[in-house]
Design a protein around this motif. Structure first.
Motif, PDB file in Angstrom:
ATOM      1  N   TYR A 122     -26.940  68.465 -74.688  1.00 26.38           N
ATOM      2  CA  TYR A 122     -27.605  67.414 -75.486  1.00 26.38           C
ATOM      3  C   TYR A 122     -28.960  67.941 -75.992  1.00 26.38           C
ATOM      4  O   TYR A 122     -29.289  67.821 -77.168  1.00 26.38           O
ATOM      5  CB  TYR A 122     -27.789  66.195 -74.571  1.00 26.38           C
ATOM      6  CG  TYR A 122     -28.262  64.924 -75.218  1.00 26.38           C
ATOM      7  CD1 TYR A 122     -27.345  63.968 -75.626  1.00 26.38           C
ATOM      8  CD2 TYR A 122     -29.619  64.655 -75.385  1.00 26.38           C
ATOM      9  CE1 TYR A 122     -27.766  62.772 -76.184  1.00 26.38           C
ATOM     10  CE2 TYR A 122     -30.047  63.462 -75.947  1.00 26.38           C
ATOM     11  CZ  TYR A 122     -29.117  62.517 -76.334  1.00 26.38           C
ATOM     12  OH  TYR A 122     -29.540  61.335 -76.892  1.00 26.38           O
TER      13      TYR A 122
ATOM     14  N   GLU B 218     -31.956  62.603 -82.860  1.00 23.03           N
ATOM     15  CA  GLU B 218     -31.433  62.076 -81.601  1.00 23.03           C
ATOM     16  C   GLU B 218     -30.333  61.034 -81.857  1.00 23.03           C
ATOM     17  O   GLU B 218     -29.348  60.970 -81.117  1.00 23.03           O
ATOM     18  CB  GLU B 218     -32.550  61.483 -80.732  1.00 23.03           C
ATOM     19  CG  GLU B 218     -32.011  61.004 -79.393  1.00 23.03           C
ATOM     20  CD  GLU B 218     -32.915  61.291 -78.210  1.00 23.03           C
ATOM     21  OE1 GLU B 218     -34.126  61.439 -78.409  1.00 23.03           O
ATOM     22  OE2 GLU B 218     -32.385  61.352 -77.076  1.00 23.03           O
TER      23      GLU B 218
ATOM     24  N   GLU C  15     -26.665  61.110 -80.159  1.00 22.38           N
ATOM     25  CA  GLU C  15     -26.119  59.953 -79.426  1.00 22.38           C
ATOM     26  C   GLU C  15     -24.767  59.535 -79.998  1.00 22.38           C
ATOM     27  O   GLU C  15     -23.858  59.162 -79.250  1.00 22.38           O
ATOM     28  CB  GLU C  15     -27.084  58.765 -79.495  1.00 22.38           C
ATOM     29  CG  GLU C  15     -28.233  58.875 -78.522  1.00 22.38           C
ATOM     30  CD  GLU C  15     -29.160  57.654 -78.562  1.00 22.38           C
ATOM     31  OE1 GLU C  15     -28.932  56.743 -79.394  1.00 22.38           O
ATOM     32  OE2 GLU C  15     -30.105  57.646 -77.766  1.00 22.38           O
TER      33      GLU C  15
END
Ligand SMILES: [Zn+2]
Length: 309
Positions: free
Chosen positions: A280, A290, A294
């Motif tokens: 990640y 981000e 996600e």
């Protein structure tokens, strides 16, 4: 971090080695994965090509028994999710939301009615083939006349009726296009990469990816060394290269994660489910927003289940 993984072979491995999905030294265990805030994990029962007819069906029954026994004993850690509400409740309680899937429609032993049994058992996605032949059609390593059979047509129509997701990872190209022509529902490739980036029959051509995209399906990024890089010496960064390429085809709402944990050799930098946080971070370091990371790690697969399952 939130994680939705469309494919692992941990359950098959636990059955094969008389081990456990809860606590083990595999790529994936429930104890290791429960570090994540929200975690949905598809557990596949892999049907190897040597297993056909009753042997295939019985392998599923053995795996289901193991799955039930382990989950019943560990309800503080993991819930078998048969529907969307189960998933929502499990992740709210910070438990592993386990979704049962099957890799290989040989599990049906050629009997369409077995689909009802699988649905009752909570199976929500079936990969039509593994690499070889089965009653539904030909897998990625078959050649010639490897499209869908009349039984395969019945299978995918009935899967559609039962809201069991059609997974075309491992399908031959002919089978892929036959399935796309036969039904108009979203199609999922639970663990397949880009054939343009790594030329391997298990990976998707751009045309196939675009069909999945136009249907609002899903493509799970596969971590297996051999599907990441042609020289098989991949690193975690190669996962990002496949993501980059799929994004260049407009895949920001389509790509997700399909690790293949416990079913394949992992690239450098990926030990198992404990490495997902590092991956990640790696996406973020490569200038991914981000919100996009996600989406890839969780939201895209979750939204698909919201809409279609
Ligand atoms: Zn596979």
């Amino acid at each position: 971090m939130k994680l939705f993984d469309l494919h692992c072979d941990t359950l098959y491995r636990a059955v094969d080695e008389n081990g456990s999905i809860i606590d083990n030294n595999y790529h994936l265990s429930v104890l290791k994965g429960n570090r994540y805030d929200k975690w949905v994990q598809c557990f596949a029962v892999w049907i190897p090509d040597e297993y056909r007819k009753d042997e295939a069906f019985n392998l599923f029954k053995r795996a289901k028994l193991k799955f039930d026994e382990e989950i019943n004993k560990n309800q503080d850690l993991i819930i078998h999710c048969k529907n969307l509400d189960d998933i929502i409740n499990a992740i709210k309680d910070n438990k592993c939301a386990a979704v049962l899937t099957v890799e290989g429609s040989a599990v049906l032993a050629g009997e369409l009615n077995n689909l009802d049994y699988l649905k009752k058992c909570g199976v929500r996605m079936i990969t039509l083939t593994w690499n070889g032949w089965c009653e539904a059609g030909g897998g990625a390593l078959t050649t010639e006349k490897n499209g869908i059979t009349s039984f395969g047509k019945e299978v995918i129509r009935k899967m559609t009726e039962l809201s069991i997701v059609i997974d075309i990872s491992h399908a031959s190209d002919n089978l892929f296009f036959d399935v796309a022509n036969e039904v108009d529902v979203p199609i999922v490739a639970s663990h397949s990469n880009s054939r343009t980036v790594c030329n391997n029959k298990r990976n998707l051509t751009d045309e196939q990816f675009n069909i999945i995209k136009s249907r609002e399906g899903l493509v799970g990024l596969n971590f297996a060394n051999i599907f990441l890089r042609e020289n098989k010496k991949a690193s975690a960064y190669d996962i990002i290269k496949h993501a980059d390429y799929f994004l260049s085809l407009g895949g920001e709402k389509i790509i997700c994660i399909g690790t293949d944990f416990d079913g394949a050799d992992m690239p450098e930098g990926i030990l198992g489910i404990e490495s997902m946080e590092n991956l990640y971070e790696l996406f973020l370091r490569h200038n991914y927003k981000e919100s996009l990371v996600e989406d890839i790690f969780f939201n895209n697969a979750f939204n698909f289940f919201l809409k279609f399952v």
